[in-house]
Design a protein around this motif. Structure first.
Motif, PDB file in Angstrom:
ATOM      1  N   LEU A  52       1.885  13.012  28.445  1.00 27.42           N
ATOM      2  CA  LEU A  52       1.121  13.076  27.479  1.00 27.42           C
ATOM      3  C   LEU A  52      -0.196  12.588  27.439  1.00 27.42           C
ATOM      4  CD1 LEU A  52       3.907  12.886  24.516  1.00 27.42           C
ATOM      5  CD2 LEU A  52       2.975  14.964  25.220  1.00 27.42           C
ATOM      6  N   GLU A  53      -0.061  11.309  27.806  1.00 27.22           N
ATOM      7  CA  GLU A  53      -1.403  10.549  28.243  1.00 27.22           C
ATOM      8  C   GLU A  53      -2.441  11.339  29.070  1.00 27.22           C
ATOM      9  OE1 GLU A  53      -1.792   6.017  28.778  1.00 27.22           O
ATOM     10  OE2 GLU A  53      -1.732   7.000  30.717  1.00 27.22           O
ATOM     11  N   ALA A  54      -1.893  11.995  30.195  1.00 27.04           N
ATOM     12  CA  ALA A  54      -2.804  12.548  31.127  1.00 27.04           C
ATOM     13  C   ALA A  54      -3.334  13.877  30.578  1.00 27.04           C
ATOM     14  CB  ALA A  54      -1.850  13.122  32.341  1.00 27.04           C
ATOM     15  N   MET A  55      -2.402  14.477  29.602  1.00 28.43           N
ATOM     16  CA  MET A  55      -3.250  15.531  28.749  1.00 28.43           C
ATOM     17  C   MET A  55      -3.947  15.444  27.744  1.00 28.43           C
ATOM     18  SD  MET A  55       0.519  17.825  28.766  1.00 28.43           S
ATOM     19  CE  MET A  55      -0.262  19.710  28.324  1.00 28.43           C
ATOM     20  N   GLY A  56      -4.279  14.033  27.362  1.00 28.69           N
ATOM     21  CA  GLY A  56      -5.063  13.923  26.385  1.00 28.69           C
ATOM     22  C   GLY A  56      -4.488  13.584  24.934  1.00 28.69           C
ATOM     23  N   LYS A  57      -3.078  13.726  24.787  1.00 29.53           N
ATOM     24  CA  LYS A  57      -2.391  13.984  23.665  1.00 29.53           C
ATOM     25  C   LYS A  57      -1.379  12.665  23.341  1.00 29.53           C
ATOM     26  CE  LYS A  57      -2.215  18.809  23.901  1.00 29.53           C
ATOM     27  NZ  LYS A  57      -3.358  19.337  23.060  1.00 29.53           N
ATOM     28  N   GLY A  58      -1.753  11.507  24.262  1.00 29.93           N
ATOM     29  CA  GLY A  58      -0.806  10.299  23.900  1.00 29.93           C
ATOM     30  C   GLY A  58      -0.882   9.861  22.464  1.00 29.93           C
ATOM     31  N   GLU A  59      -2.189   9.604  22.093  1.00 30.88           N
ATOM     32  CA  GLU A  59      -2.336   8.944  20.747  1.00 30.88           C
ATOM     33  C   GLU A  59      -1.857   9.710  19.789  1.00 30.88           C
ATOM     34  OE1 GLU A  59      -6.137   7.003  18.919  1.00 30.88           O
ATOM     35  OE2 GLU A  59      -5.996   6.773  21.056  1.00 30.88           O
ATOM     36  N   ALA A  60      -1.983  11.052  20.040  1.00 36.81           N
ATOM     37  CA  ALA A  60      -1.454  12.034  18.727  1.00 36.81           C
ATOM     38  C   ALA A  60      -0.058  12.009  18.834  1.00 36.81           C
ATOM     39  CB  ALA A  60      -2.137  13.232  18.842  1.00 36.81           C
ATOM     40  N   MET A  61       0.772  11.951  19.873  1.00 36.64           N
ATOM     41  CA  MET A  61       2.164  12.308  20.058  1.00 36.64           C
ATOM     42  C   MET A  61       3.015  11.304  20.007  1.00 36.64           C
ATOM     43  SD  MET A  61       2.037  15.752  19.708  1.00 36.64           S
ATOM     44  CE  MET A  61       3.866  15.874  20.383  1.00 36.64           C
ATOM     45  N   ASN A  62       2.561  10.256  20.277  1.00 34.43           N
ATOM     46  CA  ASN A  62       3.738   8.881  20.638  1.00 34.43           C
ATOM     47  C   ASN A  62       4.373   8.753  19.454  1.00 34.43           C
ATOM     48  OD1 ASN A  62       3.162   8.522  23.250  1.00 34.43           O
ATOM     49  ND2 ASN A  62       1.423   6.943  22.836  1.00 34.43           N
ATOM     50  N   GLU A  63       3.789   8.677  18.239  1.00 36.70           N
ATOM     51  CA  GLU A  63       4.366   8.446  17.195  1.00 36.70           C
ATOM     52  C   GLU A  63       5.513   9.512  16.783  1.00 36.70           C
ATOM     53  OE1 GLU A  63       3.510   7.690  12.343  1.00 36.70           O
ATOM     54  OE2 GLU A  63       1.952   7.465  13.615  1.00 36.70           O
ATOM     55  N   LYS A  64       5.109  11.141  17.079  1.00 40.55           N
ATOM     56  CA  LYS A  64       5.728  12.186  16.719  1.00 40.55           C
ATOM     57  C   LYS A  64       7.082  11.999  17.717  1.00 40.55           C
ATOM     58  CE  LYS A  64       2.046  15.062  15.117  1.00 40.55           C
ATOM     59  NZ  LYS A  64       1.491  16.474  15.631  1.00 40.55           N
ATOM     60  N   VAL A  65       6.786  11.507  18.994  1.00 43.40           N
ATOM     61  CA  VAL A  65       8.011  11.356  19.753  1.00 43.40           C
ATOM     62  C   VAL A  65       9.174  10.444  19.113  1.00 43.40           C
ATOM     63  CG1 VAL A  65       8.808  10.694  22.135  1.00 43.40           C
ATOM     64  CG2 VAL A  65       6.774  11.654  21.747  1.00 43.40           C
ATOM     65  N   MET A  66       8.631   9.366  18.860  1.00 41.18           N
ATOM     66  CA  MET A  66       9.658   8.394  18.275  1.00 41.18           C
ATOM     67  C   MET A  66      10.135   8.912  16.780  1.00 41.18           C
ATOM     68  SD  MET A  66       7.674   4.691  18.670  1.00 41.18           S
ATOM     69  CE  MET A  66       7.855   3.771  19.838  1.00 41.18           C
ATOM     70  N   TYR A  67       9.495   9.680  16.127  1.00 41.24           N
ATOM     71  CA  TYR A  67      10.146   9.888  14.757  1.00 41.24           C
ATOM     72  C   TYR A  67      11.162  11.211  15.215  1.00 41.24           C
ATOM     73  CZ  TYR A  67      10.494  12.262  10.228  1.00 41.24           C
ATOM     74  OH  TYR A  67      10.836  12.773   8.960  1.00 41.24           O
ATOM     75  N   ALA A  68      10.907  11.909  16.318  1.00 40.35           N
ATOM     76  CA  ALA A  68      11.975  12.890  16.346  1.00 40.35           C
ATOM     77  C   ALA A  68      13.043  12.228  16.911  1.00 40.35           C
ATOM     78  CB  ALA A  68      11.247  13.980  17.752  1.00 40.35           C
ATOM     79  N   MET A  69      13.053  11.131  17.821  1.00 38.18           N
ATOM     80  CA  MET A  69      14.229  10.450  18.257  1.00 38.18           C
ATOM     81  C   MET A  69      14.929   9.410  17.375  1.00 38.18           C
ATOM     82  SD  MET A  69      12.987   9.196  22.134  1.00 38.18           S
ATOM     83  CE  MET A  69      14.580   8.774  22.644  1.00 38.18           C
ATOM     84  N   HIS A  70      14.111   8.960  16.457  1.00 40.66           N
ATOM     85  CA  HIS A  70      14.805   8.030  15.435  1.00 40.66           C
ATOM     86  C   HIS A  70      15.079   8.703  14.123  1.00 40.66           C
ATOM     87  CE1 HIS A  70      14.343   4.730  18.038  1.00 40.66           C
ATOM     88  NE2 HIS A  70      13.385   5.033  18.535  1.00 40.66           N
ATOM     89  N   LYS A  71      14.439   9.770  13.631  1.00 37.99           N
ATOM     90  CA  LYS A  71      14.811  10.377  12.432  1.00 37.99           C
ATOM     91  C   LYS A  71      15.319  11.727  12.649  1.00 37.99           C
ATOM     92  CE  LYS A  71      13.055   7.190   9.832  1.00 37.99           C
ATOM     93  NZ  LYS A  71      13.841   6.115   9.201  1.00 37.99           N
ATOM     94  N   GLU A  72      15.267  12.405  13.632  1.00 40.92           N
ATOM     95  CA  GLU A  72      15.750  13.720  13.663  1.00 40.92           C
ATOM     96  C   GLU A  72      16.622  13.669  14.805  1.00 40.92           C
ATOM     97  OE1 GLU A  72      11.506  16.094  12.772  1.00 40.92           O
ATOM     98  OE2 GLU A  72      12.031  15.981  14.756  1.00 40.92           O
ATOM     99  N   ASN A  73      16.997  12.635  15.312  1.00 40.80           N
ATOM    100  CA  ASN A  73      18.261  12.529  16.379  1.00 40.80           C
ATOM    101  C   ASN A  73      18.373  13.200  17.673  1.00 40.80           C
ATOM    102  OD1 ASN A  73      19.628  10.743  14.709  1.00 40.80           O
ATOM    103  ND2 ASN A  73      20.324  12.475  13.132  1.00 40.80           N
ATOM    104  N   LYS A  74      16.966  13.415  18.113  1.00 37.11           N
ATOM    105  CA  LYS A  74      16.812  14.073  19.352  1.00 37.11           C
ATOM    106  C   LYS A  74      16.853  13.110  20.336  1.00 37.11           C
ATOM    107  CE  LYS A  74      13.943  17.890  17.288  1.00 37.11           C
ATOM    108  NZ  LYS A  74      15.067  18.831  17.420  1.00 37.11           N
TER     109      LYS A  74
END
Length: 215
Positions: free
Chosen positions: A103-125
């Motif tokens: 995600l960092e290499a694609m320039g999307k790290g800052e925008a996506m990191n929080e979404k990854v965490m939300y998916a794992m901790h709130k959506e049980n992915k």
């Protein structure tokens, strides 16, 4: 006459500011609020305050600390260099490190990191396999083939492995852990709370400046 809602707002604001001032005014003690590494690691940029967060997407404590840490990072001056290092305490966590660097290499790290965490901790992915990760990333509007090419790239795989080596060099035993200037270590668990950890970081930041950014 002041309304009840306005009085409640003033009171809660007072409590927040009092708590913040109290945390910032507390004496910071080595061995209690922070530790000093016996073998300091070199900083990447000289003449700056280097701050590293060692974290893992799947860590509930990292997810809980994220809003406080992000707010701290946003208010830092230009002489503070902040970066995150993903930790894989087990080999089956390495895909999460690759996800971070892809995600960092694609320039999307800052925008996506929080979404990854939300998916794992709130959506049980769990996002433990390449297929699970790629499917989830595609659901976020990112081209799947482009992501997979980046995720599998030599550069990303190398960075994930280097992060594991850095974790070992710093002797990281738990996350989230903050390391400043390659030698000062603190965290909410070390300091005792999220607020105290942030106050310790402010204290260490000023200490590093007074020491002219020396290690």
């Amino acid at each position: 006459m002041i309304s009840l809602s306005k009085r409640i707002f003033v009171f809660t604001t007072f409590l927040f500011l009092s708590g913040l001032a109290n945390a910032q005014g507390q004496k910071m003690e080595e061995g209690f609020d922070y530790r000093i590494l016996q073998a300091p690691q070199p900083v990447e940029v000289k003449g700056k305050v280097e701050v590293i967060e060692f974290f893992w997407y799947g860590c509930p404590h990292c997810y809980d600390f994220e809003p406080d840490l992000s707010a701290w990072v946003k208010r830092q001056p230009k002489d503070v260099v902040f970066r995150r290092v993903p930790v894989a305490f087990r080999d089956d966590f390495l895909p999460h490190s690759q996800l971070f660097y892809a995600l960092e290499a694609m320039g999307k790290g800052e925008a996506m990191n929080e979404k990854v965490m939300y998916a794992m901790h709130k959506e049980n992915k769990r996002l433990m396999t390449e297929t699970e990760i790629a499917d989830w990333v595609a659901s976020q509007g990112i081209d799947k083939n482009t992501f997979l090419a980046t995720y599998r790239s030599f550069a990303v795989v190398s960075k994930a492995r280097a992060a594991k080596q850095l974790t070992e060099a710093y002797r990281i035993e738990g996350v989230p852990t903050i390391v400043m200037q390659g030698k000062y270590v603190t965290s909410p668990s070390i300091a005792g709370s999220k607020a105290k950890a942030i106050a310790v970081m402010d204290y260490l930041e000023e200490k590093i400046r007074k020491d002219k950014y020396k290690q």
